[in-house]
Design an enzyme around this catalytic site. Structure first.
Site, PDB file in Angstrom:
ATOM      1  N   ASN A  68      -7.552  -2.559  14.106  1.00  0.00           N
ATOM      2  CA  ASN A  68      -8.960  -2.844  13.779  1.00  0.00           C
ATOM      3  C   ASN A  68      -9.098  -4.055  12.856  1.00  0.00           C
ATOM      4  OD1 ASN A  68      -8.024  -1.854  11.368  1.00  0.00           O
ATOM      5  ND2 ASN A  68      -9.419  -0.114  11.233  1.00  0.00           N
ATOM      6  N   ASP A 107       0.818  -1.219   0.000  1.00  0.00           N
ATOM      7  CA  ASP A 107       0.000   0.000   0.000  1.00  0.00           C
ATOM      8  C   ASP A 107       0.851   1.269   0.000  1.00  0.00           C
ATOM      9  OD1 ASP A 107       0.941  -0.446   2.578  1.00  0.00           O
ATOM     10  OD2 ASP A 107      -1.023  -0.742   3.464  1.00  0.00           O
ATOM     11  N   GLU A 115      -9.603  -1.694   5.044  1.00  0.00           N
ATOM     12  CA  GLU A 115     -10.266  -1.389   6.309  1.00  0.00           C
ATOM     13  C   GLU A 115     -11.535  -2.228   6.479  1.00  0.00           C
ATOM     14  OE1 GLU A 115      -8.663   0.295   8.395  1.00  0.00           O
ATOM     15  OE2 GLU A 115      -8.307   2.384   7.859  1.00  0.00           O
TER      16      GLU A 115
HETATM   17  C1  GLP Z   1      -0.594   0.267   8.725  1.00  0.00           C
HETATM   18  C2  GLP Z   1      -0.296  -0.477   7.399  1.00  0.00           C
HETATM   19  C3  GLP Z   1      -0.478  -1.957   7.537  1.00  0.00           C
HETATM   20  C4  GLP Z   1       0.085  -2.386   8.871  1.00  0.00           C
HETATM   21  C5  GLP Z   1      -0.774  -1.845   9.975  1.00  0.00           C
HETATM   22  C6  GLP Z   1      -0.209  -2.070  11.360  1.00  0.00           C
HETATM   23  O1  GLP Z   1      -1.489   1.288   8.643  1.00  0.00           O
HETATM   24  N1  GLP Z   1      -1.009  -0.028   6.247  1.00  0.00           N
HETATM   25  O2  GLP Z   1       0.119  -2.630   6.442  1.00  0.00           O
HETATM   26  O3  GLP Z   1       0.091  -3.781   8.977  1.00  0.00           O
HETATM   27  O4  GLP Z   1      -1.141  -0.524   9.762  1.00  0.00           O
HETATM   28  O5  GLP Z   1       0.827  -1.191  11.639  1.00  0.00           O
HETATM   29  P1  GLP Z   1       1.846  -1.426  12.837  1.00  0.00           P
HETATM   30  O6  GLP Z   1       2.666  -2.592  12.449  1.00  0.00           O
HETATM   31  O7  GLP Z   1       2.669  -0.163  12.921  1.00  0.00           O
HETATM   32  O8  GLP Z   1       1.037  -1.672  14.042  1.00  0.00           O
END
Ligand code: GLP
Length: 245
Positions: free
Chosen positions: A136, A67, A143
């Site tokens: 979430n 992404d 999402e």
């Molecule tokens: C982000 C990314 C995800 C990631 C998630 C968790 O927003 N788009 O690919 O897995 O949120 O992030 P973190 O590993 O910092 O908790």
């Protein structure tokens, strides 16, 4: 679904890096689906260490990232393109021409999503997809919503995700409100899926996604159906499911 219980973040990272290493050794020109966020940073650090020791060669590896924020250029220090260079690509012998990520600066969402789906197709699909898990239950930036979206799509980030990611920006107002994300269809089409999760703030998402019903309201839950899905999680992230393991 395979669940590997790790002691802590370091242990999660080493175990995940071992699995990715095996993939790269077995198929040196494999296609790795890569993730951002804080969860995979330790995995990347471990892979870099093994590369530096001469144990790994990324010269022929191809990558597709999950992404990118809409509106951030690849040189913005919070863009995922920048993250990948800082945390991984600049430290290994990968050819960055073989590294793909959605272009957050393309204002034409339809064209960008079609382009990215064509990139994934041209690579012949993904051998191993690395994932984190949003608090979430989101995967990539898919999402919680009413249906699973197959292909690359432009998403409106939820308030919860904007709040969670605000820690990386100078202020909450600077967090982009939209992102391009690989679709659920491309993720589940990967031959193998590997998820790294740590910390008590993910415990509810782990329970909802992997011990609850399969639903687009908990996007990661689709992985319960994947034939080769491995979750590597620490004790804190598994704290709400330890009696079910
Ligand atoms: C982000 C990314 C995800 C990631 C998630 C968790 O927003 N788009 O690919 O897995 O949120 O992030 P973190 O590993 O910092 O908790």
């Amino acid at each position: 679904m395979r669940i590997i219980c790790a002691k802590d973040y370091k242990d999660v990272s080493r175990k995940a890096a071992n699995i990715i290493s095996a993939q790269v050794i077995l198929k040196p020109d494999c296609v790795l689906g890569l993730a951002t966020g804080s969860s995979p940073i330790g995995t990347y650090q471990q892979l870099i260490r093994w590369y530096e020791k001469g144990d790994l060669d990324f010269a022929h590896v191809r990558t597709v990232n999950l992404d990118e924020y809409v509106g951030l250029s690849k040189d913005h220090d919070q863009s995922y393109a920048y993250f990948m260079r800082q945390n991984f690509f600049d430290h290994i012998n990968i050819d960055q021409a073989n590294c793909n990520i959605p272009n957050g600066m393309n204002p034409d969402a339809e064209a960008e999503c079609a382009r990215y789906d064509a990139v994934i197709k041209s690579l012949g699909g993904i051998d191993l997809q690395l994932l984190g898990l949003g608090p979430n239950g989101h995967i990539g930036f898919n999402e919680p919503c009413d249906e699973f979206v197959k292909g690359t799509n432009k998403v409106s980030l939820t308030k919860e995700t904007i709040d969670a990611n605000a820690r990386f920006f100078a202020s909450r107002d600077e967090v982009p409100k939209f992102a391009y994300t690989m679709g659920i269809g491309s993720i589940v089409n990967a031959q193998r899926v590997l998820m790294v999760v740590n910390g008590a703030n993910k415990a509810q998402a782990v329970r909802d996604c992997f011990f609850g019903p399969i639903s687009p309201r908990a996007p990661g839950s689709i992985l319960q159906l994947h034939p080769d899905f491995t979750l590597v999680a620490d004790e804190a992230a598994l704290s709400l499911v330890k009696d079910l393991l």
